[in-house]
Structure formats: C-alpha cells, structure tokens
Design a protein around this motif. Structure first.
Motif, short mmCIF file in Angstrom:
data_model
loop_
_atom_site.label_atom_id
_atom_site.label_comp_id
_atom_site.label_asym_id
_atom_site.label_seq_id
_atom_site.Cartn_x
_atom_site.Cartn_y
_atom_site.Cartn_z
N LYS A 42 0.87 -1.18 0.00
CA LYS A 42 0.00 0.00 0.00
C LYS A 42 0.91 1.23 0.00
O LYS A 42 1.96 1.23 0.63
N VAL B 296 1.42 5.02 1.14
CA VAL B 296 0.98 6.11 2.04
C VAL B 296 1.85 7.33 1.74
O VAL B 296 3.08 7.25 1.80
N THR B 297 1.20 8.42 1.40
CA THR B 297 1.93 9.65 1.08
C THR B 297 1.62 10.73 2.09
O THR B 297 0.46 11.03 2.36
N LYS C 181 0.06 12.32 -5.06
CA LYS C 181 -1.16 11.89 -4.36
C LYS C 181 -2.02 11.00 -5.26
O LYS C 181 -2.70 10.08 -4.78
N THR D 74 -1.29 7.30 -5.03
CA THR D 74 -1.29 6.92 -3.62
C THR D 74 -2.58 6.24 -3.20
O THR D 74 -3.66 6.59 -3.68
N ASP D 75 -2.48 5.29 -2.25
CA ASP D 75 -3.69 4.66 -1.70
C ASP D 75 -4.35 5.57 -0.66
O ASP D 75 -5.56 5.71 -0.63
N ILE D 76 -3.52 6.18 0.20
CA ILE D 76 -4.06 7.05 1.24
C ILE D 76 -3.00 8.07 1.66
O ILE D 76 -1.82 7.75 1.71
N CYS D 77 -3.46 9.29 1.91
CA CYS D 77 -2.55 10.33 2.40
C CYS D 77 -2.57 10.37 3.93
O CYS D 77 -3.42 9.74 4.56
N ARG E 295 -8.06 11.21 -9.04
CA ARG E 295 -7.35 10.12 -8.35
C ARG E 295 -6.77 10.58 -7.02
O ARG E 295 -6.80 9.86 -6.03
N SER F 148 -7.33 9.58 -2.33
CA SER F 148 -6.34 9.38 -1.27
C SER F 148 -6.53 10.38 -0.12
O SER F 148 -6.31 10.05 1.03
N ARG G 76 -9.86 9.33 1.78
CA ARG G 76 -9.59 8.17 2.67
C ARG G 76 -8.91 8.63 3.96
O ARG G 76 -9.20 8.12 5.03
#
Length: 314
Positions: free
Chosen positions: A120, A122-123, A132, A135-138, A302, A306, A309
């Motif tokens: 995954k 994470v940014t 971003k 990215t899956d989630i910030c 997109r 992120s 979430r």
C-alpha cells in the motif's frame, strides 16, 4: 532612533490600510483565508482559520466560501483545490514551494510500486497532486500513526519524509519502505543544538516535531505534529519550552500562553518558502484573483480518493 520610530509607525499605518482593504475584498469575493502555522505573524493575524496541514485540509473541504485564499505552500493549495474543485483557490505567491515535496517524483514512485506490487502507498500530505494520484491514502503528521494502523498490509511504501517515516515505523511496528526525502528546515536541527539549549535553559521542556532527525526526536519530552505541540504547551504545567519546529508556530504559542517562555532550538528553524507570503501579496492576490491553483481533472480525481480516505480515518 527617531527615524526608526517613524519607519515603524509608517509600516503599521500601511498594514492597517492593508487589513482594511483585505476585509473589504473578503466580503466582495466571499473569500476565506486559511493560514498555516508557519506563516508570518502578519498573515496569521488576519486569517479566518489557522492550522496545520490536516486541519486546513478539513476546513477547505467544509467551507461555504466561494474563494479559498491559501497562505501556505503550493501543495496545500493543490489539496484545497482537489477537495473543493468548484471553488476558486488562490495563493499569495506561487513561488511558495516545498523542497521535500520536490524530492519525490512520479517515475520513481511507480518504479518502487512495481518492485512491491502488494504494498500500500501512504503519502505524507507534503507532496504534489501527481504523487497523491499514485497513492492509496494520504496522511499528515497529526494522523500518520492512525493512518498506518488502519492499513491491513504486510508492506507499506512511505513517501516522501524519511524522518517522519522512521518515527511512524517505530510507533506502529509496521514494515515501511521509506523514501529518502526530508524537510530542509526540520532536518537542520541537531543533537548538539538541543544539548546546548538544554544547558542554557535547564528547566525547559523540549517539544519536537517528528520531521526532525530520529536522534533529535528521541530527546523530546513531547513529540507531535504542529497542532499537538501547540496544544501540549498550552495545557502543560511547564512554563518554559525549547521548541523543535518552524518558528512561525511562535505566534500561536505566545497567543495561547502569554505568560510562558518559548525558545526555538536553533535560529535556523525558518522555512523560507512559507515566509515568501506577506500581507501586501495577500491583498494583491484577492484584488487580481491570481495566482490560481489548477490541478488537471484526471490527476485531481485520483488524488481526491487518497485525501478522502485520509479524512475518513478516525
């Protein structure tokens, strides 16, 4: 001395005029001013809302204003535009960038994702819209630990801040693949600086941001995001603090606790990018409605996932 007093009086008169003009423009434009804690005092004084990256992202998503004036750095304006695409987002100076955000690029991140296909991503919010979007989630420094703990993944790619990544990995015990970026300002603080300040102010508590080097963070009496540091100092029984974060936080610290003493751990805790904004530029950007933040729709769509979430993590 007389000339100096006259110059100060003239400056204050100019600032008063600028503040009056600003109030007029805000009403005309239906605008809200968001200011990061690292901004100059004169900006924080006139802001409708002061906060760290997370609080300002929330405010951008919630506001009814038609225009968001984001006093921070470029990626923050982008986040506001992504979360509020139908609003006009302007910043006082488009040169207000973030060196750490520039340390990660899409090509490099995609390559890392290909090497770890089940990981995954994470940014840290201190990154561009393009990153971003990959990215899956910030996360922010306020909620980074909670975001990492919320993920059911054996591997997590973390970008771009290695110091915060190290701190989060230690706190969560998760397996992080950490990008080698860092905050130029926080990374300047050394153990030697802190040792010298502790010798000078032996009764002071040391509060430190996790963007600092791990060996510096380890010395902290309290470690936390900008907001967490401010809250801790406000509520603490201590009356004297050595502060290990950007010096703009001094405005809120002094405002909350006028009877407490705050010593910044080094004179170099100043982000030059945050400080390019000033009151004159703030008024001008509302007069001209420039520079505006633009994020390409395919990137924004997109990237928004992120950020949303992140905002859902409790």
């Amino acid at each position: 001395m007389q000339l100096e007093a006259l110059a100060l009086a003239r400056k204050e008169e100019q600032n008063r005029e600028l503040r009056e003009r600003l109030e007029q423009l805000k009403k005309e434009r239906n605008a809200i001013i968001l200011a990061h804690y690292y901004q100059r005092d004169e900006i924080q004084e006139v802001a409708d809302f002061r906060g760290d990256s997370f609080l300002l992202a929330q405010k951008a998503a919630e506001t009814d204003a038609e225009v968001i004036v984001f006093c921070g750095v470029h990626f923050m304006g982008e986040s506001a535009k992504i979360l509020a695409p139908n609003k006009t987002v302007i910043i006082p100076d488009e040169r207000a960038g973030c060196p750490m955000a520039d340390m990660v690029n899409v090509e490099g991140l995609r390559k890392l994702k290909a090497q770890h296909p089940n990981a995954k991503v994470v940014t840290y919010i201190n990154s561009s819209a393009e990153i971003k979007a990959e990215t899956d989630i910030c996360c922010t420094s306020s909620n980074a630990v909670k975001v990492i703990e919320s993920l059911d993944a054996e591997e997590i790619i973390w970008v771009p801040d290695k110091n915060l990544g190290h701190y989060v990995q230690e706190k969560t015990g998760k397996n992080l693949i950490i990008w080698e970026g860092y905050c130029n300002t926080h990374d300047m603080l050394t153990v030697k600086d802190v040792v010298e300040m502790k010798a000078k102010y032996p009764n002071a508590a040391f509060v430190v941001h996790p963007e600092c080097r791990p060996e510096v963070v380890a010395m902290g009496d309290f470690v936390g995001s900008t907001t967490a540091l401010i809250d801790y100092c406000k509520n603490s029984a201590h009356t004297e603090f050595i502060v290990g974060t950007e010096d703009g936080t001094g405005y809120q610290l002094r405002k909350d606790s006028p009877n407490k003493a705050f010593h910044f751990a080094t004179k170099y805790l100043v982000c030059p990018n945050m400080k390019v904004n000033n009151l004159k530029k703030l008024v001008k950007c509302l007069e001209t409605m420039q520079p505006q933040i633009y994020v390409p729709p395919q990137v924004a769509e997109r990237a928004k996932l992120s950020l949303e979430r992140m905002l859902q993590v409790k």
